[in-house]
Design an enzyme around this catalytic site. Sequence first.
Site, mmCIF file in Angstrom:
data_model
loop_
_atom_site.group_PDB
_atom_site.id
_atom_site.type_symbol
_atom_site.label_atom_id
_atom_site.label_comp_id
_atom_site.label_asym_id
_atom_site.label_seq_id
_atom_site.Cartn_x
_atom_site.Cartn_y
_atom_site.Cartn_z
ATOM 1 N N HIS A 906 0.831 -1.189 0.099
ATOM 2 C CA HIS A 906 0.059 0.013 -0.099
ATOM 3 C C HIS A 906 0.807 1.353 -0.053
ATOM 4 O O HIS A 906 1.604 1.492 0.947
ATOM 5 C CB HIS A 906 -0.843 -0.030 1.242
ATOM 6 N N HIS A 1003 3.106 -3.412 6.899
ATOM 7 C CA HIS A 1003 1.834 -2.085 6.426
ATOM 8 C C HIS A 1003 2.088 -0.986 7.553
ATOM 9 O O HIS A 1003 2.896 -1.176 8.451
ATOM 10 C CB HIS A 1003 0.641 -2.860 6.781
ATOM 11 N N GLU A 1088 1.519 -3.903 11.200
ATOM 12 C CA GLU A 1088 1.173 -2.813 11.281
ATOM 13 C C GLU A 1088 1.803 -1.851 12.081
ATOM 14 O O GLU A 1088 1.948 -2.164 13.163
ATOM 15 C CB GLU A 1088 -0.238 -2.736 11.548
#
Length: 1224
Positions: A906, A1003, A1088
């Site tokens: 991403h 991420h 994350e």
Amino acid sequence: MKMNKPKMASEKGVPSTSKVHILLAQLERMTGDSMVTDPEASRQITSKLLHLIQTQEKTGREVMSKGTSGMEVILSSLESTRDSQTTLNILCILSELLTLGKGRRVGAFVSKGGTGVLLRILISASREGQPSEELMLQLHSLLAKVGLKDRKLGVKARLSGAVNVTVNLIKKNLQNIKLLLPCLQVLRVYSVNMVNAISLGKSGAIELMFKILAPYSKKNTSLIKVTVDALAALLKSKTNARRAVEAGYVSTLLSVYMDWHRHDTWHRHTVIRKGLLCCLRNITNIRLGRRAFTNADGMRILYNSSSECLTVRTLDPLVNTSSLIMRKCFPKNRLPLPTIKSAFHHQLTHVLPSGPVAQLYSQPPGVDDVVDDSDDNEDMDADTENDTENEEDEKDEKDPRSLNEDIEKDINKLHPQKSPGRPFEELKVYERFFVELTEDFQGHNIDCSTTASTTSSSSSARPSRPVIVPTAQALSPNHVTTQNSQVLCPPHKGRDPPSPPSTATAPLPPPALQLDTFRFNKELSKKEEMQQELLHALECVSVKAEAFLNADKHKGSSISTRKPSQSPLLLEGIAIRCMAGGGGSDCGSEGTEDEGAVLEVPDTAQLLPLHDLDLYVEMVKGTHSVPQYTEVAYPDYFGHVAPTFREPLLERVYGVQRSKIFQDIERLIHPNDILDKLLYDLDVPSCPVIESDGESLKFNSQFESGNLRKAIQVRKYEYDLVLNSDINSNHHHQWFYFEVSGMRVGTMYRFNIINCEKSNSQFNYGMQVLMYSVQEAISGRPRWVRTGTDICYYKNHFARSSIATGGQKGKSYYTMSFSTSFSHKDDVCYFTYHYPYTYSSLKMHLFKLEAMRTPEIYLRQDVLCETLGGNSCPLLTITAMPESNSSDHICQFRNRPLIFLSARVHPGETNASWVMKGTLEFLMGASSQAASLREAYIFKIVPMLNPDGVVNGNDRCSLSGEDLNRQWQNPDAELHPTIYHTKSLLQYLAHMQRAPLVFCDYHGHSRKKNVFMYGCSVKETIWQTNISAASTELQEDLGYRALPKILSQIAPAFSMGSCSFVVERSKESTARVVVWREIGVQRSYTMESTVCGCDQGKYKGFQIGTRELEEMGAQFCVALLRLKRMTGVHNHQHLLDLESDLIGTQPKVVSSCSTTYVMDEDEPSFLEAVDYSAESNDEDGEADSEAGASSRDVSGTPDSCAAVRLSDSESSKEAWKTGRVANQ
Ligand SMILES: [Zn+2]
């Protein structure tokens, strides 16, 4: 309904000598027939009891004390008596009893069926013709007292017919205040039930309320208060709201409100004023109501009245509710765009007919995709079946179904099933990425002292290496190269810094160069052209720099010389910007020479070992962007040196959001104040930067990862900014990166990014934007700093087209607003969502990583594949060289377990790249831990899975317009090449029985604090689904918990409490789930990292910086080493056993202690505790707030309005500071 026969009071150990208990015992003996046959006795006993309770406080306690059956006796008597005086006596007793210590006593009353008894008496009395007013008064008073504790009361009252009795009483007693008051109180309780509200509306209750409602008066204020509250409850029904609008009550409410506003000068009746606003709030939940409100000049009325309230803090509830109503009724505006499709389009050679890009570009021409044609279908202004259903079904405050529906329940899908995927014949070509698994190192002198010889041996091998970019075609089996063995051993370059790229004379291009070498070989003519461009660019950068570039540029070796750190650099923000090949005359070549101050290049090289300014520019040249960027942003060029100071989470100042919203509303109230001056516009391709007259800021973001689409000056110091959609998409706005110049020093500017899409943001919880000042950089402080005040994130009045919302109409965008001032004149500043990390930066870092290589390190950089945009996707292999080429050592070398890491699928999650940078630097480091790690494992790393997205400033997607982390189940070789080939690598390994020990995809998380992991556990998933039967026989290795557990012990930013090991259906095509399920990697994770900061551990209260992110990447490595050391042997199974011991094998304990069920990997669907979104429309689907409010109404807040949570209320203050996630 017969009550259970109560036990004797004396049996319970209460002294039977007590007067009360003697009376209760007498009463109990009467229960039944004698109650009817001897009314006189029952009258006497109850009247004595009442007297005792009224005169002696302890009596009440004795009746209600635990273990006694006093309440049962009383209720039982009440039920059986037919004598009206006895009934009244008992009602009075109850009234006395329930007034004191009410919480528990009322609870006891309700749980023993008291409300049912009261309703039965009410009904039977009403059937007897003219019921006694005294009886009705007592019954309603009691019902009003206990009603809120009985969540079933509304339903019971409707089914028994009691609702109508009350309504009729009200109709007949409009002047009888004494009776009217308790009746209205009961009506208010009934109206909380939606079915009751609708039926009450039908029988004229709304008109009735308006008969009682009155302008300001000092008299009967409690009556008016109850009436207003009941009305507000009734108006929650959309049917009722429509009824009220049609009867013209909106303007009535407004004028009654204004009357109270004007006359209630001492603010003694704010509850009534608030109640009136709640009525308006509920009416305006329907479109018809909003229209009526606007037509009645409601915006101006509420704006003016709340402006008058702003100075009085106690009136905040009024201001906040007013602002909520105004925002709802604010006419929806159109985003100032011709289309919401990205300003850039990348033509795909291969488009799936059903894919998102085909859909995006198959709209007929002329269709306006910015707003919907009409809002007619926006919502039905009537109560739907569902509303009614839910109200009837009052079992739970929260619907657990929504929580569970995403959890994978299919037991077959919960068992990892190694799926062979593609046939091995096809996968065999990937062998060339795993030469370390077959290499025998014969012919290599592994002795570290002979670096030179290994270098030369591989330098001869390198040029002959065929460049194969594995695409679907190239990977046909006959392309398998047999020359691989020649390339496996990368050159040992020692510790000298490598030569810059593209120097033709460089004896040996280091592996990172493969990227560029490949392209330049392919496009030789282009290379020449680019070098010319670069020269031109550098002239712009350093027009007056004699020491800079000097003779070298004429040799065609571009910027190879070490630049003196003090070289003067001329800039005005346009210098680098104008390096465009087109000569730059049309976009402002206005004079780098005459205007710019002479500035100096910061000495970042000393501070940043992996940074090299010249190399960076060189890397940019080889980066392919869809808009064909030719500019370089200064922060990426100079680099970022993390500040030494900590940056605390920003304390939100009270009332910030409200004042921003009021300024937005003023746009409507005072339209002439709005400038609407266009300053930057990507939709005007020729010249997006609009020339300024010095009264406005200048904007730009035409550089790698930049994504500003439009800038509009709305007021003198206020700018609306619009972000570009991801390429080949029409949404995904969150990431931003743009440049500002032409500022005044010391002036406070307000910036609003007006097309954000997520319903919440860490900007509401202490996160600041990042700013980079070029002036600061050249003064020796090249760094991003957290900046901005008055930061908030809230729903705005720009409509979102249903085309971009998946069909939902009536949605709005969100505004991210911040204010800041500038400290330097003639500065060029950059603002971004999070520390940028461009693809060119990655290439530069990989290049510089080569310099960290020592002879002991085995480092290989391959090109995994090319992306749709023509960028290369690097693949790194890092391990230790074998100790010698003895077969034992070679065997140890080949059999090291694999660790597979990836990041940045991403593009907006730049933090993932910084963590990856930390990992890579640690792995290449000289520490003994790094050496042990390299000896323990073979690392396979894809540091950037989505280079195109990064380059083009996307937030989420690749050029295929898709989220690549939803393509892992069936990646398309052409559309998703990086995923396709990364998955193939893993499939190859699975085939070779060498599936990695750990897989982790890095991420960034935009809505939570700390760093944490998602993993996959069958058991923990099943526990969430409550299918307990199936789980009991399940055996599951707890090894998946070891790594996060270790991380929580050693990495300060890491939080075990935020980890989740649940397999969600919506995630079944993510890397984590596919690698777990199909490749069979038990330790398959998503890691994350927050974009905001930490609320636990050493960094609690601070915003995260690149130092902490890089540290996280390093700690990840350390954790892998611990994982290894826990065993001391290479026996895999043994390792798992030990992990289980370490963690504790009680699965139930494990599950209850830490797993947070999270709905969405990146964006949990629940909102954090700050309730800015309470100020939203009902139809929003995010109306947690509404649901929350109504459930609270039911469970005991008498004021139906009190439950509205307010954005800036004190209670939420603590919550946002800590940014805690409300875990539903
Ligand atoms: Zn992500």
